[in-house]
Motif scaffolding. Structure first.
Motif, PDB file in Angstrom:
ATOM      1  N   VAL A 101       0.842  -1.202   0.000  1.00 35.13           N
ATOM      2  CA  VAL A 101       0.000   0.000   0.000  1.00 35.13           C
ATOM      3  C   VAL A 101       0.877   1.252   0.000  1.00 35.13           C
ATOM      4  CG1 VAL A 101      -1.660   1.327   1.384  1.00 35.13           C
ATOM      5  CG2 VAL A 101      -2.018  -1.109   1.006  1.00 35.13           C
ATOM      6  N   LYS A 102       1.953   1.228   0.771  1.00 39.17           N
ATOM      7  CA  LYS A 102       2.848   2.384   0.827  1.00 39.17           C
ATOM      8  C   LYS A 102       3.478   2.652  -0.541  1.00 39.17           C
ATOM      9  CE  LYS A 102       6.432   4.493   3.586  1.00 39.17           C
ATOM     10  NZ  LYS A 102       7.188   4.433   4.821  1.00 39.17           N
ATOM     11  N   LYS A 103       3.928   1.604  -1.210  1.00 37.12           N
ATOM     12  CA  LYS A 103       4.542   1.749  -2.536  1.00 37.12           C
ATOM     13  C   LYS A 103       3.516   2.276  -3.552  1.00 37.12           C
ATOM     14  CE  LYS A 103       7.991   0.705  -5.440  1.00 37.12           C
ATOM     15  NZ  LYS A 103       9.336   1.206  -5.336  1.00 37.12           N
TER      16      LYS A 103
ATOM     17  N   THR B 136      -3.510  -3.939   9.873  1.00 35.78           N
ATOM     18  CA  THR B 136      -4.427  -2.817  10.076  1.00 35.78           C
ATOM     19  C   THR B 136      -3.667  -1.535  10.390  1.00 35.78           C
ATOM     20  OG1 THR B 136      -6.139  -4.335  10.855  1.00 35.78           O
ATOM     21  CG2 THR B 136      -6.401  -2.015  11.427  1.00 35.78           C
ATOM     22  N   LYS B 137      -2.730  -1.602  11.311  1.00 34.77           N
ATOM     23  CA  LYS B 137      -1.953  -0.412  11.679  1.00 34.77           C
ATOM     24  C   LYS B 137      -1.156   0.123  10.499  1.00 34.77           C
ATOM     25  CE  LYS B 137      -0.038  -2.140  15.445  1.00 34.77           C
ATOM     26  NZ  LYS B 137       0.831  -2.288  16.614  1.00 34.77           N
ATOM     27  N   GLY B 138      -0.526  -0.768   9.753  1.00 34.50           N
ATOM     28  CA  GLY B 138       0.293  -0.338   8.626  1.00 34.50           C
ATOM     29  C   GLY B 138      -0.519   0.306   7.513  1.00 34.50           C
ATOM     30  N   ILE B 139      -1.686  -0.259   7.232  1.00 31.83           N
ATOM     31  CA  ILE B 139      -2.566   0.300   6.203  1.00 31.83           C
ATOM     32  C   ILE B 139      -3.033   1.692   6.626  1.00 31.83           C
ATOM     33  CG2 ILE B 139      -4.829   0.069   5.101  1.00 31.83           C
ATOM     34  CD1 ILE B 139      -4.365  -3.047   5.318  1.00 31.83           C
ATOM     35  N   ALA B 140      -3.494   1.816   7.858  1.00 27.91           N
ATOM     36  CA  ALA B 140      -3.993   3.104   8.357  1.00 27.91           C
ATOM     37  C   ALA B 140      -2.884   4.146   8.383  1.00 27.91           C
ATOM     38  CB  ALA B 140      -4.593   2.931   9.746  1.00 27.91           C
ATOM     39  N   GLN B 141      -1.699   3.766   8.820  1.00 22.14           N
ATOM     40  CA  GLN B 141      -0.582   4.696   8.905  1.00 22.14           C
ATOM     41  C   GLN B 141      -0.226   5.237   7.519  1.00 22.14           C
ATOM     42  OE1 GLN B 141       2.900   3.056  10.776  1.00 22.14           O
ATOM     43  NE2 GLN B 141       4.141   4.850  10.332  1.00 22.14           N
ATOM     44  N   THR B 142      -0.166   4.358   6.534  1.00 15.69           N
ATOM     45  CA  THR B 142       0.167   4.801   5.177  1.00 15.69           C
ATOM     46  C   THR B 142      -0.890   5.741   4.630  1.00 15.69           C
ATOM     47  OG1 THR B 142       1.489   2.850   4.686  1.00 15.69           O
ATOM     48  CG2 THR B 142       0.557   4.017   2.806  1.00 15.69           C
ATOM     49  N   SER B 143      -2.144   5.430   4.848  1.00 21.36           N
ATOM     50  CA  SER B 143      -3.213   6.295   4.373  1.00 21.36           C
ATOM     51  C   SER B 143      -3.101   7.677   5.005  1.00 21.36           C
ATOM     52  CB  SER B 143      -4.572   5.668   4.675  1.00 21.36           C
ATOM     53  OG  SER B 143      -5.607   6.454   4.152  1.00 21.36           O
TER      54      SER B 143
ATOM     55  N   GLU C 134      -0.371   9.094   6.329  1.00 19.96           N
ATOM     56  CA  GLU C 134       0.865   9.771   5.933  1.00 19.96           C
ATOM     57  C   GLU C 134       0.800  10.304   4.506  1.00 19.96           C
ATOM     58  OE1 GLU C 134       4.009   6.954   6.543  1.00 19.96           O
ATOM     59  OE2 GLU C 134       3.981   7.206   8.726  1.00 19.96           O
ATOM     60  N   THR C 135       0.166   9.570   3.622  1.00 18.11           N
ATOM     61  CA  THR C 135       0.179   9.937   2.198  1.00 18.11           C
ATOM     62  C   THR C 135      -1.067  10.691   1.754  1.00 18.11           C
ATOM     63  OG1 THR C 135      -0.865   7.876   1.468  1.00 18.11           O
ATOM     64  CG2 THR C 135       1.557   7.877   1.670  1.00 18.11           C
TER      65      THR C 135
END
Length: 156
Positions: free
Chosen positions: A66-68, A100-107, A109-110
């Motif tokens: 998701v981040k990429k 869940t945390k990683g998806i939310a964090q990327t959303s 941040e970006t």
């Protein structure tokens, strides 16, 4: 009497580009979520040529993918579709929580909206119910939430 300005997302997907990220783990469930999400977006006007499906091993890999995708600025939004079903070990909690945390964090941040279609169920039966039977199709719900969020963000 003054009128209240209301901002709402119109459910029109014309011109949008969306990436769908689907885990291969529990693919017999995830494939139904993917089908529901694609059907919803196409029925709301997205050109199927503007959909990209990325298959990944499992839910733990969602954050990096998701981040990429978000960093590429090629997509108006991303939908994550997967199924984590509780087993006899604590593995379920670690995978579901970190994904869940990683998806939310990327959303956050970006600023790229992400539709969250990651099932976290206690049983296989619950997953089946959420992939198109009694409890509806959570892939459809993730696509609907994404589309509305994109349209709200366009107005802010």
């Amino acid at each position: 009497m003054s009128s209240i300005r209301t901002i709402e997302g119109m459910l029109d997907a014309k011109g949008l580009k969306v990436a769908l990220v689907a885990s291969r783990f529990n693919d017999f469930i995830v494939d139904k979520l993917v089908g529901g999400a694609i059907d919803y977006l196409v029925r709301h006007g997205i050109d199927s040529n503007n959909l990209t499906l990325i298959k990944i091993p499992g839910a733990f890999e969602f954050p990096v993918i998701v981040k990429k995708l978000a960093a590429s600025n090629k997509y108006n939004g991303i939908i994550c579709l997967g199924a984590v079903i509780r087993g006899a070990t604590p593995h379920f909690e670690f995978v579901a929580s970190e994904a869940t945390k990683g998806i939310a964090q990327t959303s956050m941040e970006t600023g790229t909206p992400v539709g969250f279609g990651l099932l976290t169920t206690d049983t296989l039966e619950q997953a089946i119910e959420r992939a198109g039977s009694k409890a509806g199709n959570k892939g459809v719900e993730a696509a609907a939430a994404l589309l509305e969020t994109i349209k709200v963000l366009e107005q802010l």
